[in-house]
Enzyme design. Structure first.
Site, PDB file in Angstrom:
ATOM      1  N   ARG A 195       0.838  -1.203   0.000  1.00 46.67           N
ATOM      2  CA  ARG A 195       0.000   0.000   0.000  1.00 46.67           C
ATOM      3  C   ARG A 195       0.870   1.249   0.000  1.00 46.67           C
ATOM      4  NH1 ARG A 195      -1.824   0.714   4.396  1.00 46.67           N
ATOM      5  NH2 ARG A 195      -1.001  -1.120   5.457  1.00 46.67           N
ATOM      6  N   LYS A 253      -8.191  -2.592   1.748  1.00 48.75           N
ATOM      7  CA  LYS A 253      -8.085  -1.802   2.965  1.00 48.75           C
ATOM      8  C   LYS A 253      -8.879  -0.492   2.827  1.00 48.75           C
ATOM      9  CE  LYS A 253      -5.735  -3.803   6.298  1.00 48.75           C
ATOM     10  NZ  LYS A 253      -5.230  -5.150   6.157  1.00 48.75           N
ATOM     11  N   HIS A 262      -9.351  -4.331  13.341  1.00 51.21           N
ATOM     12  CA  HIS A 262      -8.306  -4.885  12.466  1.00 51.21           C
ATOM     13  C   HIS A 262      -7.787  -6.153  13.143  1.00 51.21           C
ATOM     14  CE1 HIS A 262      -4.149  -4.520  10.385  1.00 51.21           C
ATOM     15  NE2 HIS A 262      -5.021  -5.048   9.565  1.00 51.21           N
ATOM     16  N   SER A 283       0.357  -5.310  10.219  1.00 51.72           N
ATOM     17  CA  SER A 283       0.821  -6.216   9.177  1.00 51.72           C
ATOM     18  C   SER A 283       2.038  -7.025   9.632  1.00 51.72           C
ATOM     19  CB  SER A 283       1.191  -5.389   7.947  1.00 51.72           C
ATOM     20  OG  SER A 283       1.378  -6.251   6.862  1.00 51.72           O
ATOM     21  N   LYS A 339      -1.705 -12.254  12.313  1.00 53.38           N
ATOM     22  CA  LYS A 339      -3.160 -12.443  12.298  1.00 53.38           C
ATOM     23  C   LYS A 339      -3.558 -13.627  11.409  1.00 53.38           C
ATOM     24  CE  LYS A 339      -4.118  -8.289  10.736  1.00 53.38           C
ATOM     25  NZ  LYS A 339      -2.726  -7.837  10.619  1.00 53.38           N
ATOM     26  N   THR A 340      -3.067 -13.604  10.176  1.00 53.98           N
ATOM     27  CA  THR A 340      -3.471 -14.633   9.217  1.00 53.98           C
ATOM     28  C   THR A 340      -2.902 -15.997   9.608  1.00 53.98           C
ATOM     29  OG1 THR A 340      -3.603 -12.984   7.473  1.00 53.98           O
ATOM     30  CG2 THR A 340      -3.425 -15.269   6.763  1.00 53.98           C
ATOM     31  N   ASP A 385      -8.601 -10.834   8.848  1.00 56.97           N
ATOM     32  CA  ASP A 385      -8.093  -9.455   8.875  1.00 56.97           C
ATOM     33  C   ASP A 385      -9.048  -8.347   9.328  1.00 56.97           C
ATOM     34  OD1 ASP A 385      -5.645  -7.966   8.254  1.00 56.97           O
ATOM     35  OD2 ASP A 385      -6.836  -6.976   6.728  1.00 56.97           O
ATOM     36  N   ARG A 394       2.498 -12.355  -1.700  1.00 56.97           N
ATOM     37  CA  ARG A 394       1.186 -12.665  -1.110  1.00 56.97           C
ATOM     38  C   ARG A 394       0.416 -13.687  -1.911  1.00 56.97           C
ATOM     39  NH1 ARG A 394      -1.242  -9.458   3.309  1.00 56.97           N
ATOM     40  NH2 ARG A 394       0.141  -7.694   3.562  1.00 56.97           N
TER      41      ARG A 394
HETATM   42  N1  LIG Z   1       6.203 -16.386  16.113  1.00 54.53           N
HETATM   43  C1  LIG Z   1       5.545 -16.035  15.021  1.00 54.53           C
HETATM   44  N2  LIG Z   1       4.224 -15.765  15.088  1.00 54.53           N
HETATM   45  C2  LIG Z   1       3.551 -15.381  13.984  1.00 54.53           C
HETATM   46  N3  LIG Z   1       4.105 -15.288  12.760  1.00 54.53           N
HETATM   47  C3  LIG Z   1       5.415 -15.561  12.620  1.00 54.53           C
HETATM   48  C4  LIG Z   1       6.185 -15.942  13.746  1.00 54.53           C
HETATM   49  N4  LIG Z   1       7.453 -16.152  13.317  1.00 54.53           N
HETATM   50  C5  LIG Z   1       7.468 -15.911  12.005  1.00 54.53           C
HETATM   51  N5  LIG Z   1       6.249 -15.563  11.561  1.00 54.53           N
HETATM   52  C6  LIG Z   1       5.933 -15.193  10.158  1.00 54.53           C
HETATM   53  O1  LIG Z   1       5.473 -13.863  10.184  1.00 54.53           O
HETATM   54  C7  LIG Z   1       4.453 -13.652   9.239  1.00 54.53           C
HETATM   55  C8  LIG Z   1       3.166 -13.225   9.903  1.00 54.53           C
HETATM   56  O2  LIG Z   1       2.373 -12.690   8.900  1.00 54.53           O
HETATM   57  P1  LIG Z   1       0.793 -12.734   8.820  1.00 54.53           P
HETATM   58  O3  LIG Z   1       0.250 -13.891   9.560  1.00 54.53           O
HETATM   59  O4  LIG Z   1       0.449 -12.613   7.386  1.00 54.53           O
HETATM   60  O5  LIG Z   1       0.471 -11.385   9.577  1.00 54.53           O
HETATM   61  P2  LIG Z   1      -0.780 -10.430   9.435  1.00 54.53           P
HETATM   62  O6  LIG Z   1      -1.910 -11.247   8.912  1.00 54.53           O
HETATM   63  O7  LIG Z   1      -0.987  -9.939  10.821  1.00 54.53           O
HETATM   64  O8  LIG Z   1      -0.342  -9.345   8.499  1.00 54.53           O
HETATM   65  C9  LIG Z   1       4.267 -14.964   8.498  1.00 54.53           C
HETATM   66  O9  LIG Z   1       5.042 -14.917   7.330  1.00 54.53           O
HETATM   67  C10 LIG Z   1       4.811 -15.982   9.515  1.00 54.53           C
HETATM   68  O10 LIG Z   1       5.316 -17.147   8.901  1.00 54.53           O
HETATM   69  C1  LIG Z   2      -3.286  -6.321   3.294  1.00 60.30           C
HETATM   70  C2  LIG Z   2      -2.856  -5.802   4.394  1.00 60.30           C
HETATM   71  O1  LIG Z   2      -3.017  -6.458   5.567  1.00 60.30           O
HETATM   72  P1  LIG Z   2      -2.134  -7.439   6.444  1.00 60.30           P
HETATM   73  O2  LIG Z   2      -0.710  -7.159   6.096  1.00 60.30           O
HETATM   74  O3  LIG Z   2      -2.488  -7.066   7.839  1.00 60.30           O
HETATM   75  O4  LIG Z   2      -2.517  -8.852   6.091  1.00 60.30           O
HETATM   76  C3  LIG Z   2      -2.310  -4.450   4.371  1.00 60.30           C
HETATM   77  O5  LIG Z   2      -1.999  -3.923   5.418  1.00 60.30           O
HETATM   78  O6  LIG Z   2      -2.203  -3.905   3.257  1.00 60.30           O
HETATM   79 MN   LIG Z   3      -3.053 -10.862   7.230  1.00 56.65          MN
END
Ligand SMILES: Nc1ncnc2c1ncn2[C@@H]1O[C@H](COP(=O)(O)OP(=O)(O)O)[C@@H](O)[C@H]1O
Ligand SMILES: C=C(OP(=O)(O)O)C(=O)O
Ligand SMILES: [Mn+2]
Length: 533
Positions: free
Chosen positions: A63, A208, A227, A245, A249-250, A264, A328
């Protein structure tokens, strides 16, 4: 018949000219369009061995918050949170000129995609959104990410509540005169209920963007807009995971023991927690089947990979960081095996704040009392990690109110007020989980974090002996099943003095950040819940 009506509606909007309109394409049509021999450049996708199509999103792989503006007019002037970091104001005059640019771009296009979809699971609060764009994979992205109406719902879609006109192939030559940040733009007009985009192709602006609109409309109706990701257990117990980010979360909400609600964006109303989206948007950097089996299996036909490196055999190298850290995949939510549909459940009982602490001083998990829960929600301490936002290349300590400052359209206290009311009403417990670093210099392992989440969800954390962490004023459990001996962060440092020095630094940052909230009685009361020297 529907097409004729849609063409007429586009015309009324100002999109004229002769073009083919593809209305709510099927996945098959999208696949054909993305992989067609006639596509060139960033419009062309590659078929990977999983069946998913991979595209490159162009110059923008994340973004672009500095290019994001909201028209300041009678509707927004007293409601939008006009701080100096997000929600930059622009005028009606600039809006009109840029809208003209986007209309012109879309009018000269040979083929337009129109996707009607919902943002929000519940009829009473969802937005009916119409997306108009030229690029097939952008239509695929919104089809994956928003809630796909049934044929019946589409027939009865009616007037959209919001329109997103994506003119990503046009840029603004007069950005300096307009007082904008660059030739790229993402603008919202809440009176016309239209979002326009120019310059950036990145789909996250649409995702978003509508989230920011939900963050405007729902709290004004007294609902929490969050969020966070969310999942629910066999017994109906709901957990939600807030975080910026890359905090997890995911990853952490895709738990084979539980049913995914969403990864999300959620609301919380009188009936419970509900998703805004119809899909997930997972990071795939360094993705492995072993660490993230559910996400790995979701990458198949109809999923859309972005900015990954693919070889001539269609094999993806997830460990290649050369395009971006923010590689992604988007996929419809039913690509995850265990889900609830429609995407909603009851009230949340566990509230988890995810913070990727780059200082490496926060305990892997802290048990928060009611006031700490409010304090840390307003602070939203984390580190911005490289990738998702333009210009961020190193972890940057950051305070992001409600763990989502970039998407808040109202004052942060609107989000804390609505959340705290729900938490109190439903006796929810809050925890702060550090998914970032510790004294070893490495990121806390997913295995440890997953075991911590298990202990929160099964309640065993409440029975653990605890230790008070000085300065930070946090309470951490001493031991938890299947978690290594890392729960007191000081034990991960060779020299405790190093931890102390950094903890004091972080404490000072917390205190300074919280000053903005101490002009009210409520804010003053919370100070003692925070870190102190
Ligand atoms: N201890 C941990 N807990 C959560 N994620 C972790 C950890 N260590 C490494 N990671 C990595 O960090 C990233 C977390 O991203 P994601 O789940 O997509 O976050 P969000 O959805 O909040 O943006 C993933 O690539 C995951 O594999
Ligand atoms: C798609 C997004 O969300 P997140 O990285 O939390 O998955 C973002 O922040 O642009
Ligand atoms: Mn996410």
């Amino acid at each position: 018949m529907k097409n004729i009506k849609v063409i007429q509606e586009l015309h009324d909007l100002g999109i004229t000219g002769y073009h083919e309109v593809v209305y709510n394409p099927t996945y098959e049509e999208l696949f054909q369009a993305e992989t067609s021999h006639f596509r060139k450049g960033y419009e062309k996708g590659a078929v990977t061995d999983s069946g998913a199509v991979a595209v490159k999103t162009g110059v923008f792989t994340g973004r672009s918050p500095k290019d994001r503006y909201i028209v300041k007019d009678d509707v927004t002037k007293d409601t939008i949170y006009w701080d100096d970091k997000v929600n930059f104001p622009t005028s009606q005059v600039v809006w009109s000129e840029l809208k003209k640019l986007v209309l012109k771009q879309l009018s000269t296009s040979k083929k337009l995609y129109v996707v009607d979809a919902f943002c929000g699971t519940n009829k009473d609060t969802r937005l009916k959104v119409r997306f108009v764009m030229e690029v097939a994979w952008q239509a695929h992205f919104v089809t994956n990410m928003f809630i796909r109406p049934s044929i019946y719902e589409l027939e009865n879609f009616g007037e959209p509540d919001f329109i997103v006109m994506n003119g990503s192939k046009t840029t603004n030559p007069n950005w300096k005169e307009h007082g904008l940040n660059s030739e790229n733009f993402v603008l919202f007009n809440l009176t016309e209920k239209i979002q326009i985009i120019g310059g950036t192709w990145y789909g996250g602006e649409m995702k978003k963007g509508m989230f920011a609109m939900m963050n405007y409309y729902l709290p004004l109706k007294g609902m929490a807009s969050m969020h966070c990701s969310a999942n629910v257990g066999e017994d109906g117990d709901v957990a939600i995971f807030f975080g910026l980010s890359r905090t997890g979360k995911t990853t952490l909400s895709a738990d084979p023991k539980r049913y995914l609600i969403g990864d999300d964006e959620h609301g919380w109303d009188n009936n419970g927690v509900f998703n805004y989206e119809g899909g997930c948007y997972a990071k795939v950097i360094d993705l492995s089947e072993e660490n993230e089996p559910d996400i790995w299996r979701a990458i198949k036909r109809d999923a859309l990979l972005e900015n990954v490196v693919v070889n001539e055999y269609g094999e993806v190298d997830y460990y290649d960081h050369s395009i971006t850290e923010n590689s992604r995949v988007s996929y419809p939510i039913y690509h995850i095996n265990k889900i609830v549909l429609p995407s909603k459940a009851g009230h949340a009982s566990k509230i988890i704040y995810l913070s990727a602490d780059a200082f490496g001083v926060l305990p892997p998990v802290s048990i928060l009392d009611e006031e700490q829960a409010q304090y840390h929600f307003l602070c939203g301490f984390t580190s911005k990690l490289a990738g998702t936002e333009r210009g961020i290349t190193e972890p940057q300590p950051s305070f992001s109110p409600a763990f989502g400052e970039a998407f808040l359209t109202l004052h942060p206290t609107m989000y804390s007020k609505t959340l705290v009311a729900k938490m109190k009403e439903h006796n929810a417990k809050a925890y702060l989980v550090n998914t970032g670093w510790n004294g070893t210099g490495k990121r806390i392992s997913l295995k440890n974090t997953r075991a911590i989440i298990d202990a929160i969800i099964d309640g065993s954390i409440e029975k653990a002996e605890t230790v008070k962490i000085p300065f930070l004023n946090l309470t951490a459990p001493k031991t938890l099943a299947k978690v290594d001996d890392i729960l007191d962060p000081r034990t991960t440092y060779k020299d405790v003095a190093d931890w102390e020095k950094k903890a004091k630094e972080l404490t000072a940052l917390y205190n300074k950040n919280f000053e903005q909230y101490t002009n009210t009685e409520e804010g003053k009361r919370l100070v003692s819940a925070g870190p102190s020297l």
